[in-house]
Design a protein around this motif. Structure first.
Motif, PDB file in Angstrom:
ATOM      1  N   GLY A  64      68.238  42.071  58.913  1.00  5.18           N
ATOM      2  CA  GLY A  64      69.216  41.955  57.834  1.00  5.18           C
ATOM      3  C   GLY A  64      68.553  42.241  56.501  1.00  5.18           C
ATOM      4  N   GLY A  66      68.914  44.440  54.182  1.00  2.87           N
ATOM      5  CA  GLY A  66      69.682  44.800  52.995  1.00  2.87           C
ATOM      6  C   GLY A  66      69.006  45.908  52.205  1.00  2.87           C
ATOM      7  N   ASP A  86      68.369  46.788  59.564  1.00  2.62           N
ATOM      8  CA  ASP A  86      69.700  46.425  59.093  1.00  2.62           C
ATOM      9  C   ASP A  86      70.728  47.294  59.805  1.00  2.62           C
ATOM     10  N   SER A  88      73.282  48.443  58.448  1.00  2.00           N
ATOM     11  CA  SER A  88      73.870  49.334  57.434  1.00  2.00           C
ATOM     12  C   SER A  88      73.012  50.581  57.235  1.00  2.00           C
ATOM     13  N   ASN A 107      71.639  47.626  65.213  1.00  2.00           N
ATOM     14  CA  ASN A 107      72.005  46.253  65.550  1.00  2.00           C
ATOM     15  C   ASN A 107      70.802  45.598  66.216  1.00  2.00           C
ATOM     16  N   LEU A 121      64.758  36.068  59.098  1.00  2.00           N
ATOM     17  CA  LEU A 121      66.218  36.110  58.978  1.00  2.00           C
ATOM     18  C   LEU A 121      66.566  35.250  57.774  1.00  2.00           C
ATOM     19  N   GLY A 125      70.392  33.415  57.194  1.00  2.00           N
ATOM     20  CA  GLY A 125      70.112  34.291  58.320  1.00  2.00           C
ATOM     21  C   GLY A 125      70.803  33.929  59.614  1.00  2.00           C
ATOM     22  N   ILE A 128      74.053  35.963  61.292  1.00  2.00           N
ATOM     23  CA  ILE A 128      74.054  37.084  62.223  1.00  2.00           C
ATOM     24  C   ILE A 128      74.394  36.655  63.645  1.00  2.00           C
ATOM     25  N   TRP A 198      80.754  34.949  60.937  1.00  2.00           N
ATOM     26  CA  TRP A 198      79.516  34.536  60.277  1.00  2.00           C
ATOM     27  C   TRP A 198      79.284  33.064  60.583  1.00  2.00           C
TER      28      TRP A 198
END
Length: 234
Positions: A64, A66, A86, A88, A107, A121, A125, A128, A198
């Motif tokens: 994660g 970012g 990540d 994204s 993922n 995390l 964290g 996730i 979440w």
């Protein structure tokens, strides 16, 4: 996934008319998240983040990641071997542009590029993990990614304080499910992501889940309703 978080990160990095992100959950109203917050340096991180980054050692996986601020600090200031991970793609592209040598858009459940001495995390964290119904899947994956004497550094917030209390101090919480399971929605420039699950966890619930999956766990730091935990293999 529209990857609105990634679009905001990209816009900010390239100075292409970035706007604040807006976030909301199933129990909270719309809140502003300045994109600049995702680019802050070590001095502007909170105590939990700073503690985790000081404890990190060896080969590190930042899950994660970012915009990559945690990974960048560990790589450039602590000279550690760091992989930023990540879901994204836009965020990972910015991680690479910022100079992070290893950055992967994937993922975590499908990530399989080695094992690590430290897995991070951060920024709540545990989110996730999505739900207590599937947390074992994530913990088993983390177990496989962790070296025998490695550590997982993870933070979360006990959100019990967000629920109404009666005169006797009892708290009104949902009758079904765990109170930390929320829907989380991101908005950016007039677009909205579909809600994602979440998971905010109180420490004891995380402890039980970790121990059920072959881990030991200790609380490293408590800051009001948030905490940092260190998880190791039993």
């Amino acid at each position: 996934m529209k990857d609105l978080m990634g679009k905001a990160v990209r816009d900010y990095y390239h100075n292409e008319n970035p706007e604040d992100l807006q976030t909301e959950t199933s129990i909270s109203e719309l809140d502003e998240l300045p994109v600049s917050y995702l680019f802050r340096d070590f001095s502007r991180m909170n105590k939990i983040e700073q503690k985790a980054l000081k404890l990190a050692q060896g080969k590190v996986l930042d899950i994660g990641a970012g915009a990559g601020s945690h990974a960048l600090y560990l790589q450039d200031e602590r000279n550690l071997d760091v992989t930023a991970l990540d879901i994204s793609p836009e965020s990972i592209e910015v991680c690479k542009l910022r100079g992070i040598k290893k950055a992967v858009a994937e993922n975590m459940l499908y990530f399989s590029e080695g094992t690590f001495d430290t897995i991070l995390l951060l920024m709540n964290g545990t989110g996730i993990f999505q739900s207590l119904r599937v947390i074992d899947i994530y913990l088993k994956k983390l177990y496989g990614l962790l070296n025998p004497k490695g550590q997982i550094l993870i933070d979360s917030t006990d959100i019990l304080y967000m629920f109404d209390a009666d005169e006797d101090g009892g708290v009104y919480i949902p009758a079904e499910g765990y109170y930390g399971e929320l829907d989380y929605i991101v908005h950016y420039k007039g677009e909205s992501e579909d809600p994602i699950k979440w998971l905010y966890l109180d420490f004891n619930t995380l402890k039980n889940a970790a121990e059920n999956n072959g881990f030991k766990i200790e609380k490293v730091l408590q800051e009001e309703d948030s905490y940092l935990a260190k998880i190791t293999k039993r």
